[in-house]
Design a protein around this motif. Structure first.
Motif, PDB file in Angstrom:
ATOM      1  N   GLU A 121     -27.363  -0.884  23.287  1.00 46.66           N
ATOM      2  CA  GLU A 121     -27.042  -2.197  23.844  1.00 46.66           C
ATOM      3  C   GLU A 121     -25.909  -2.048  24.843  1.00 46.66           C
ATOM      4  N   LYS A 122     -25.632  -3.121  25.588  1.00 41.42           N
ATOM      5  CA  LYS A 122     -24.618  -3.074  26.632  1.00 41.42           C
ATOM      6  C   LYS A 122     -24.314  -4.479  27.116  1.00 41.42           C
ATOM      7  N   CYS A 123     -23.286  -4.601  27.965  1.00 41.32           N
ATOM      8  CA  CYS A 123     -22.934  -5.881  28.581  1.00 41.32           C
ATOM      9  C   CYS A 123     -24.129  -6.418  29.362  1.00 41.32           C
ATOM     10  N   HIS A 124     -24.392  -7.731  29.183  1.00 40.64           N
ATOM     11  CA  HIS A 124     -25.513  -8.355  29.891  1.00 40.64           C
ATOM     12  C   HIS A 124     -25.029  -9.569  30.659  1.00 40.64           C
ATOM     13  N   PHE A 125     -23.751  -9.514  31.095  1.00 40.28           N
ATOM     14  CA  PHE A 125     -23.146 -10.628  31.838  1.00 40.28           C
ATOM     15  C   PHE A 125     -23.329 -11.946  31.083  1.00 40.28           C
ATOM     16  N   CYS A 126     -23.256 -11.930  29.768  1.00 38.69           N
ATOM     17  CA  CYS A 126     -23.417 -13.140  28.941  1.00 38.69           C
ATOM     18  C   CYS A 126     -24.624 -13.952  29.400  1.00 38.69           C
ATOM     19  N   GLY A 182     -22.754 -11.145  40.381  1.00 38.05           N
ATOM     20  CA  GLY A 182     -21.828 -10.062  40.678  1.00 38.05           C
ATOM     21  C   GLY A 182     -20.477 -10.375  40.081  1.00 38.05           C
ATOM     22  N   TYR A 183     -19.653  -9.353  39.958  1.00 37.68           N
ATOM     23  CA  TYR A 183     -18.365  -9.502  39.286  1.00 37.68           C
ATOM     24  C   TYR A 183     -17.296  -8.817  40.119  1.00 37.68           C
ATOM     25  N   ALA A 184     -16.096  -9.376  40.109  1.00 34.87           N
ATOM     26  CA  ALA A 184     -14.982  -8.696  40.769  1.00 34.87           C
ATOM     27  C   ALA A 184     -13.724  -8.860  39.916  1.00 34.87           C
ATOM     28  N   ILE A 185     -12.912  -7.807  39.870  1.00 37.66           N
ATOM     29  CA  ILE A 185     -11.694  -7.807  39.063  1.00 37.66           C
ATOM     30  C   ILE A 185     -10.493  -7.691  40.007  1.00 37.66           C
ATOM     31  N   GLY A 207     -30.356  -9.777  38.752  1.00 41.47           N
ATOM     32  CA  GLY A 207     -29.505  -8.595  38.875  1.00 41.47           C
ATOM     33  C   GLY A 207     -28.907  -8.090  37.586  1.00 41.47           C
ATOM     34  N   ILE A 208     -29.194  -8.753  36.474  1.00 40.39           N
ATOM     35  CA  ILE A 208     -28.636  -8.307  35.194  1.00 40.39           C
ATOM     36  C   ILE A 208     -29.502  -7.171  34.647  1.00 40.39           C
ATOM     37  N   VAL A 209     -28.858  -6.073  34.286  1.00 41.17           N
ATOM     38  CA  VAL A 209     -29.578  -4.962  33.660  1.00 41.17           C
ATOM     39  C   VAL A 209     -29.609  -5.240  32.161  1.00 41.17           C
ATOM     40  N   VAL A 210     -30.816  -5.429  31.631  1.00 39.65           N
ATOM     41  CA  VAL A 210     -30.960  -5.851  30.236  1.00 39.65           C
ATOM     42  C   VAL A 210     -31.658  -4.780  29.405  1.00 39.65           C
ATOM     43  N   MET A 241     -21.677  -2.031  34.945  1.00 38.04           N
ATOM     44  CA  MET A 241     -21.484  -2.363  36.354  1.00 38.04           C
ATOM     45  C   MET A 241     -22.733  -3.044  36.935  1.00 38.04           C
ATOM     46  N   HIS A 242     -23.781  -3.169  36.141  1.00 42.36           N
ATOM     47  CA  HIS A 242     -25.041  -3.765  36.596  1.00 42.36           C
ATOM     48  C   HIS A 242     -25.437  -3.206  37.960  1.00 42.36           C
ATOM     49  N   CYS A 243     -25.521  -1.872  37.985  1.00 44.79           N
ATOM     50  CA  CYS A 243     -25.830  -1.160  39.219  1.00 44.79           C
ATOM     51  C   CYS A 243     -27.122  -1.693  39.850  1.00 44.79           C
TER      52      CYS A 243
END
Lengths: 312, 393
Positions: free
Chosen positions: A246-251, A100-103, A190-193, A168-170
């Motif tokens: 393609e999209k962000c995959h939380f590296c 999960g991520y928080a800003i 939890g990563i949407v790939v 947002m990796h919903c």
């Protein structure tokens, strides 16, 4: 967690029959190819590689051996195309991990260092950015009033605040539901790939995403050979083909090895908190339990695993 | 002449498609913001045209109207043509057409029933098969001079009628299921799709049947054209009412959800690319509706055909540029990109339309003589000059 579907190598009979059929087909064509044109270049790769590309199975349907072949082929193609030796891996999700991520909106100054670190780390086409930082008046939370293209050399601007957005990796991802060929899915962590080799490029997922998080390769990715990040992952930052989403995959290439995502590492103001939601001692858990957090477009029921909060 | 004219456009379209294949979709004007454009606009319109074939099938097969039965096969042919064109528009929109086999169940990985696009693949292919089955059975029987057995074709006809509604409903759901795009995410969408399809489809059929009547001796009764004019008239009234209801709801208490509607109808922050289009469409539809509602103008062949043409153009704009594009403008996070098709998109689109017209021409040329021969032998009373032959080209 919506789908902790594990990569079951021995699926039902139908799947087996299908693989068997394709294997035979691929074998026949590959055999005839090697016999006649062992060194022929066909669109930059050998004929047998081209056939293997064409008949490549869905990532979650491939056997360990097929995945190994595929990863080697990806490395071979990168060498041909860019003259660079990359390493392509497919590290699996770790047990007991849900990312999960928080800003911290109070800390973000809008420098966009995250954006540029992401582009470099993830071998993005130089006209694509996974992270978009929005500039808004301090008293305004309406995304429709945001400036997407503010000048990041002159930030922070007084009276403004900054919202970095990315996938947002919903937990309930509309994009995954939309895909007609299951080329995008939620991994156990939890990563949407996206399986770039399975995507047919219909872009329905892009229409479905409420966060504008998905990007399409309209042409060949503009990737300078001397700037390629060589440590790559099949579901992550390997060089992308044309015509796929393609999209962000939380590296995934970093975070599955316990490293930080590139955007967090690059952030000079410490606004980014990334971690394991299942670990009660993680910083992200501290933020979720002690800060007033919010998510974007919560009313849509997408359940993002991406939060925002303020210090004051 | 006609055929070579179409062939020219088809060949240009194929060449430009190869250009698109070798360069990628970068030759279009689509972007990450407006990620569907002219191709999907045309696709949406054509699915509606295909669905409207039931406006001939229902009176012909269910109510046994003789005059309509004479031409119902042309409705089926039009449905097959429209679906074939719709599928082609999706294929040229794909980034990776080489991977289309991923959609084949059991061989690929077909995300059914979760994905609405998977549903669309099922209903469109099913619809084409149903229509081909009906028309080829009836033509086969007619070719052998036999009356088709009602018990054989009627069950398929019944399924096809419900299936027709499903193709445009599923296509509407493809859009309305996207909760991130308020302009589409609206229960009105499917009813609006069906209503507008029953205007544009019969209008195209009426124009096509009159052209067939002019080019050949095939008997197309004026009563069929009048029937289609009335169907178009009613569907237009419903369509315009639906559009009005939507405009009211969007603008009475205007919120962020109305941003796309504002962009479409009034322009947003000075961006007005679609505004002239939608008002042109609404004006054409209002004019057509008025012509159809006044008995004297509806019965005047010139006015009536003007109204049919206005209907086709109006719905083509409203279902394409007026529905698909504004769904992407602004993006769900408020960015505005104004889209207009590139030359490549226009050439490929023209190529597919040329293919469709050619396909219909060929099918009609094959089917009509069989129908003629059958009518000459079996009509009671016999058609006086029942299509002796085709007029020379």
């Amino acid at each position: 967690m919506s789908s902790g579907r594990s990569r079951d190598k021995k699926s039902e009979n139908a799947d087996f029959a299908r693989r068997h059929f394709l294997k035979q087909l691929g074998g026949v064509t590959a055999a005839s190819a090697t016999a006649t044109t062992a060194h022929a270049a066909w669109g930059g790769s050998s004929l047998s590689d081209t056939f293997a590309d064409f008949f490549q199975q869905h990532y979650r349907e491939m056997s360990a051996e097929e995945i190994k072949d595929t990863l080697e082929r990806i490395e071979r193609k990168a060498r041909k195309r860019y003259g660079v030796d990359i390493h392509c891996k497919d590290t699996a999700a770790m047990d007991g991990v849900l990312f999960g991520y928080a800003i911290n909106v109070s800390k973000c100054r809008g420098y966009r260092d995250c954006v540029h670190a992401c582009v470099k780390e993830n071998n993005l086409s130089r006209d694509t950015q996974y992270i978009r930082v929005l500039e808004l008046d301090r008293d305004n939370m309406n995304l429709h009033d945001a400036d997407h293209y503010y000048n990041s050399d002159t930030v922070p601007v007084a009276g403004k605040h900054y919202f970095p957005m990315q996938c947002m990796h919903c937990d309930n991802p509309p994009c995954v539901k939309a895909c007609p060929v299951e080329a995008t899915w939620t991994e156990p962590d939890g990563i949407v790939v996206v399986d770039y080799d399975w995507c047919i490029g219909c872009r329905y997922c892009m229409a479905a995403c409420p966060y504008q998080a998905r990007h399409f390769n309209w042409g060949y990715p503009k990737l300078p050979a001397d700037e390629i990040t060589t440590d790559t992952h099949y579901l992550g930052n390997r060089p992308r083909p044309r015509g796929v989403v393609e999209k962000c995959h939380f590296c995934v290439q970093r975070t599955r090895e316990g490293r930080q995502p590139a955007c967090q590492e690059a952030c000079p103001s410490g606004a980014r908190v990334f971690g394991n939601l299942l670990d009660p001692k993680s910083e992200i858990r501290y933020v979720l339990e002690n800060k007033a957090v919010f998510r974007l477009k919560e009313d849509l029921g997408t359940e993002p695993k991406f939060w925002y909060f303020r210090d004051k | 002449m006609w055929v070579s004219f179409l062939l020219v456009f088809m060949i240009i379209g194929i060449l430009v498609y190869f250009y698109q294949l070798s360069n990628g979709l970068v030759v279009t004007n689509m972007t990450n913001q407006v990620s569907w454009g002219f191709y999907i606009s045309n696709f949406t319109f054509l699915v509606g045209v295909a669905a409207a074939a039931i406006m001939l099938a229902v009176p012909a097969y269910i109510f046994d109207r003789k005059d309509i039965k004479d031409v119902v096969l042309m409705g089926d042919t039009m449905a097959v043509t429209a679906v074939a064109m719709a599928i082609m528009f999706v294929v040229v929109d794909l980034g990776r057409p080489d991977r289309i086999w991923h959609l084949i169940p059991a061989i690929g990985k077909f995300h059914f029933p979760e994905s609405l696009l998977a549903w669309d693949v099922v209903v469109l292919n099913g619809y084409i098969l149903l229509n081909l089955a009906i028309s080829s059975y009836i033509l086969y029987q007619h070719y052998h001079g036999r009356e088709p057995k009602r018990s054989r074709y009627f069950p398929i006809v019944l399924i096809a009628i419900f299936w027709a509604i499903s193709i445009h409903t599923v296509t509407a759901f493809l859009y309305s299921s996207n909760s991130g795009r308020p302009m589409w995410n609206n229960a009105m969408l499917a009813p609006r799709f069906i209503a507008s399809a029953f205007a544009s489809g019969p209008a195209i059929m009426a124009l096509g049947l009159q052209i067939i009547r002019g080019m050949t001796n095939y008997p197309v009764s004026q009563s069929v054209i009048n029937h289609l004019a009335i169907v178009t008239s009613i569907a237009l009234q419903v369509t315009l009412f639906f559009i009005g209801a939507e405009i009211f709801t969007e603008f009475y208490n205007e919120g962020e959800h109305a941003a796309s509607a504002r962009y479409l109808f009034l322009g947003l922050h000075g961006h007005t690319a679609l505004t002239p289009w939608i008002w042109t469409a609404i004006a054409l539809l209002l004019l057509a509706m008025t012509i159809f509602m006044i008995h004297r103008t509806r019965k005047n062949p010139v006015f009536m055909n003007i109204a049919f043409i206005f209907t086709v153009i109006g719905i083509w704009i409203e279902k394409g540029m007026g529905l698909v594009i504004p769904g992407f403008v602004p993006t769900p996070i408020g960015e505005i990109y104004e889209y207009a098709p590139s030359i490549a998109e226009i050439m490929i689109t023209l190529g597919i339309w040329a293919f469709g017209l050619l396909f219909f021409t060929v099918m009609a040329k094959a089917a009509l003589p069989i129908q003629c021969r059958y009518m000459q032998k079996n009509s009671d009373p016999p058609h006086p000059e029942a299509c002796t032959a085709f007029k020379p080209d």
